[in-house]
Motif scaffolding. Sequence first.
Motif, short mmCIF file in Angstrom:
data_model
loop_
_atom_site.label_atom_id
_atom_site.label_comp_id
_atom_site.label_asym_id
_atom_site.label_seq_id
_atom_site.Cartn_x
_atom_site.Cartn_y
_atom_site.Cartn_z
N LYS A 181 -77.79 -2.94 -7.03
CA LYS A 181 -77.19 -3.02 -8.00
C LYS A 181 -76.30 -0.87 -8.36
O LYS A 181 -75.22 -1.82 -8.83
N LYS A 182 -77.34 -0.24 -8.50
CA LYS A 182 -76.08 0.46 -9.53
C LYS A 182 -74.91 1.22 -8.23
O LYS A 182 -75.01 1.25 -6.83
N ILE A 183 -73.74 1.30 -9.01
CA ILE A 183 -72.42 1.40 -8.08
C ILE A 183 -72.43 2.76 -7.25
O ILE A 183 -72.68 4.37 -8.51
N GLU A 184 -72.15 2.72 -6.19
CA GLU A 184 -72.50 4.97 -5.64
C GLU A 184 -70.54 4.88 -6.23
O GLU A 184 -69.25 4.61 -5.66
N VAL A 185 -70.18 5.53 -6.80
CA VAL A 185 -69.20 6.27 -7.88
C VAL A 185 -68.81 7.31 -6.81
O VAL A 185 -69.65 8.46 -5.91
N PRO A 186 -67.84 7.03 -6.03
CA PRO A 186 -67.01 8.41 -4.46
C PRO A 186 -66.99 10.11 -5.49
O PRO A 186 -66.90 9.95 -6.65
N ARG A 187 -67.32 10.52 -5.36
CA ARG A 187 -67.40 12.41 -5.69
C ARG A 187 -65.67 13.11 -5.59
O ARG A 187 -64.71 11.86 -5.26
N ALA A 188 -65.80 13.23 -6.78
CA ALA A 188 -63.96 13.47 -7.30
C ALA A 188 -64.00 14.83 -7.54
O ALA A 188 -62.88 15.47 -7.46
N ARG A 189 -65.26 15.84 -6.98
CA ARG A 189 -64.86 17.46 -7.39
C ARG A 189 -64.00 17.85 -6.24
O ARG A 189 -63.86 17.44 -5.33
N VAL A 190 -63.27 18.52 -7.10
CA VAL A 190 -62.02 19.55 -6.66
C VAL A 190 -62.57 20.69 -6.78
O VAL A 190 -62.19 21.46 -8.34
N VAL A 235 -70.29 29.62 -7.87
CA VAL A 235 -70.07 28.51 -8.01
C VAL A 235 -71.23 27.34 -7.76
O VAL A 235 -72.27 27.22 -7.09
N ARG A 236 -71.07 26.60 -8.82
CA ARG A 236 -72.23 25.14 -8.49
C ARG A 236 -71.41 23.71 -8.97
O ARG A 236 -70.71 23.82 -9.06
N ASP A 237 -72.58 23.12 -8.30
CA ASP A 237 -71.99 21.10 -8.63
C ASP A 237 -70.72 21.63 -7.51
O ASP A 237 -69.96 20.81 -7.86
N TRP A 238 -71.03 21.39 -6.61
CA TRP A 238 -70.41 21.21 -5.12
C TRP A 238 -71.28 21.71 -3.53
O TRP A 238 -72.25 21.74 -3.42
N THR A 239 -70.28 20.60 -3.37
CA THR A 239 -70.20 20.54 -1.48
C THR A 239 -69.77 20.86 -0.61
O THR A 239 -68.79 21.17 -0.79
N ILE A 240 -70.38 21.39 0.57
CA ILE A 240 -69.23 21.89 1.72
C ILE A 240 -67.76 20.78 2.05
O ILE A 240 -67.15 21.32 1.92
#
Length: 413
Positions: free
Chosen positions: A206-215, A327-332
Motif C-alpha cells: 500500500k505504500k504510495i509510489e511518489v513520482p520523482r520531481a528532481r530538477v 552533484v548528489r541525489d540525482w538520476t540520469i
Amino acid sequence: MARVRLTDRLLQTTKPPESGRLELTDEASPGLEFRVTANGAKSWRLNYRVKGLAGLRRITIGPYPSISLSDARKRARSVYDAAKHGIDLPVQERREAEEATRSERRPKTVADLLRRYVEEHCKANQRRWEQTERLFKAHVEPSIGPKELGEVRRADVVELLDDLQNRKGLNAQVNRVRSQVLAAFNWAVERDFLDANPAASVKKRKKIEVPRARVLDDVELVAIWRAADSLSYPSNQLIKLLILTGQRRDEVRCLSWAEIRADIWILPGDRNKGRRDHEIPLPAAAVDLLKALPHVGPFVFSCDSKGAKPYAGMKRLKEILDRESGVRDWTIHDIRRTVATGLGRLGIQQDVIERVLNHGRGILEKTYNVHQYRDEKRASLDAWARHIDHLVASEAENVVALTKRHQSGGDAA
C-alpha cells in the motif's frame, strides 16, 4: 502379398524384386510384414487393430537386419497384447516420450524459470527487458531462485516482498518485483510448468509510489556538463547529447548512425516508448558533437572496437559523474525532466515540449493531427542549446574572474 512362415535363412536369401516392393506376411505373427524394395532395402511393418477403435493401424518397426526376426516378433506381440485391451501401444509410447521431453525441458528451479521467461518472453515483448532481468537478478534470484519450481508457495513470495520492504527499505520497487514475479509465474502456468500461480493472491503493497520531481538547477547542470568534459568517448558525448536533446537514456545510449539524417534524428517506433517514429531536430551543438565521433560500426556510442554493441556502462558512468561533479541525489532520467523544465522557463509552449519529449497523445489527436512540429521542435532545441552554451560560458567566465581576484589578493598580501 505372400503369407509364409518367416525364418532367418529366408530373410537372408530373399532377393529384391525387379521393381516395386516384395511383401511377405509372417504366419507365426499375424500382421507382421517383411518388406524388400527394388534397391534391396529390407524392413518390418506391423498392421493391427485396437479393441474398441475403428480402423486398421500401421506402424514401421524398423530396418532389417538391425531389427532381427525375433525382435520384430516380440514387438508385434507386445503391440497386439496391448491392442486386445484397447491400448494403442505406439501412440501411448509416443505420448510418453513427448511428455518426457517436455519434462526434461521444464525449468527445475525458480531461477531457471526466470531466465527462460526473460529469454523467451521478455526479449520479444518488452522494450526494456533488461530492467526486468536486472530486477530478477538483484531481488528475486538471491531469495527464492534456488527453490524447486513446484515447491514455491504463496508464503515464499510474501516473505520475499516483506524482506525487500522491511529489511532492504525498498518502496516502489517492491510492487515492481511483485508484478514481474506474478507475470513470470502466469507464463509458467500457461506452459504447464506450474499447476497454479503461487503469487496470484499476493496483494500490492500500500505504500504510495511518489513520482520523482528532481530538477537539476543551472549550477548542477553545468557541473555535470563539466564532469563529462573530463571523460573520454563515448561517456563524454553520450551525456552531452542527453542534455542537448532531452531524450530517454536508452534511446540515446543505443543510437545508431542509420537514425541520423544530417541534422535530424529519426528515432524509430520500435525503439521508443511512444511506438511511433519520432523526429528530433538536432541543434548545431549536437550535430558538431556527432561529426567529431568515430564512425566504426552501427552504434554511435560503443566501447566495442567495431562499434557492434551499444555502450553498456551507465551505472559506472553515473558513479563517475557523481564523484567528478559533486552533484548528489540525482538520476540520469532527471536530465530529461530538467530539459522539459528548462524549455518551459525559456517560454516554450507545453504542447511543443510534449512533442520534443515524444510523450503520449490522445487517440483523436494522433488520428487527426499529423503535423510533425518539426520547426517548433527545432526552435525549442536550438534555444535550449544556446541556453546550455550560455550557462557553460558564464561559469567559465566566473572561474576566470574568481581566479584573477585570488591572484590580485595574493599579490597585495
